[in-house]
Design a protein around this motif. Sequence first.
Motif, PDB file in Angstrom:
ATOM      1  N   UNK A 282       8.673   0.796  -7.348  1.00 33.21           N
ATOM      2  CA  UNK A 282       8.044   1.848  -6.550  1.00 33.21           C
ATOM      3  C   UNK A 282       9.010   2.409  -5.507  1.00 33.21           C
ATOM      4  N   UNK A 283       9.893   1.573  -4.996  1.00 40.38           N
ATOM      5  CA  UNK A 283      10.889   2.066  -4.034  1.00 40.38           C
ATOM      6  C   UNK A 283      11.975   2.881  -4.723  1.00 40.38           C
TER       7      UNK A 283
ATOM      8  N   UNK B  22      21.937   0.252  -0.700  1.00 36.35           N
ATOM      9  CA  UNK B  22      21.575  -1.024  -1.311  1.00 36.35           C
ATOM     10  C   UNK B  22      20.584  -1.723  -0.395  1.00 36.35           C
ATOM     11  N   UNK B  23      19.517  -2.240  -0.987  1.00 38.82           N
ATOM     12  CA  UNK B  23      18.468  -2.904  -0.222  1.00 38.82           C
ATOM     13  C   UNK B  23      18.158  -4.231  -0.907  1.00 38.82           C
ATOM     14  N   UNK B  24      18.083  -5.292  -0.133  1.00 39.35           N
ATOM     15  CA  UNK B  24      17.741  -6.595  -0.677  1.00 39.35           C
ATOM     16  C   UNK B  24      16.400  -7.020  -0.091  1.00 39.35           C
TER      17      UNK B  24
ATOM     18  N   UNK C 291       0.842  -1.190   0.000  1.00 43.23           N
ATOM     19  CA  UNK C 291       0.000   0.000   0.000  1.00 43.23           C
ATOM     20  C   UNK C 291       0.882   1.246   0.000  1.00 43.23           C
ATOM     21  N   UNK C 292       0.285   2.385  -0.185  1.00 41.77           N
ATOM     22  CA  UNK C 292       1.030   3.643  -0.134  1.00 41.77           C
ATOM     23  C   UNK C 292       1.654   3.833   1.246  1.00 41.77           C
ATOM     24  N   UNK C 293       0.932   3.442   2.275  1.00 41.31           N
ATOM     25  CA  UNK C 293       1.461   3.553   3.643  1.00 41.31           C
ATOM     26  C   UNK C 293       2.708   2.682   3.809  1.00 41.31           C
TER      27      UNK C 293
ATOM     28  N   UNK D 114       6.535   3.990   4.579  1.00 45.86           N
ATOM     29  CA  UNK D 114       7.279   3.505   5.742  1.00 45.86           C
ATOM     30  C   UNK D 114       8.628   2.913   5.323  1.00 45.86           C
ATOM     31  N   UNK D 115       8.637   2.152   4.234  1.00 43.91           N
ATOM     32  CA  UNK D 115       9.885   1.563   3.744  1.00 43.91           C
ATOM     33  C   UNK D 115      10.849   2.642   3.277  1.00 43.91           C
ATOM     34  N   UNK D 116      10.341   3.606   2.552  1.00 44.30           N
ATOM     35  CA  UNK D 116      11.182   4.696   2.061  1.00 44.30           C
ATOM     36  C   UNK D 116      11.798   5.459   3.225  1.00 44.30           C
ATOM     37  N   UNK D 117      10.997   5.770   4.225  1.00 43.78           N
ATOM     38  CA  UNK D 117      11.518   6.487   5.390  1.00 43.78           C
ATOM     39  C   UNK D 117      12.558   5.658   6.138  1.00 43.78           C
ATOM     40  N   UNK D 118      12.328   4.366   6.256  1.00 47.08           N
ATOM     41  CA  UNK D 118      13.275   3.480   6.946  1.00 47.08           C
ATOM     42  C   UNK D 118      14.598   3.422   6.197  1.00 47.08           C
TER      43      UNK D 118
END
Length: 101
Positions: free
Chosen positions: A69-70, A50-52, A32-34, A38-42
Amino acid sequence: MTSSAFSSAEQSVLERETETNDEKVEFTNIWSEKQQNECIQWIKSNQFSKVCLQFPDDYLPFSTKIVDSLTSNLEKVKAFVLADTSYGSCCVDEVSFQPLK
């Protein structure tokens, strides 16, 4: 025969019952957008470059959409997907994971 900390005896893997999920997974149920925000802020707050990501088998068809999307919202961040669930979607792939520097 001995096992290492990252593997199981071959026979137990071959005899393991697999789980099946008859429910159809929808993209909106898992992303979801939420959740995206949250992932972007984290990622930003931890200054990751780098994110796996690892998904259960049922979610893999959506993995590229989630990565897109990220990364479209994060400059200079590379995202990767671990998609070799050889022992089932229940297990974190600690063998393939390498800390990224």
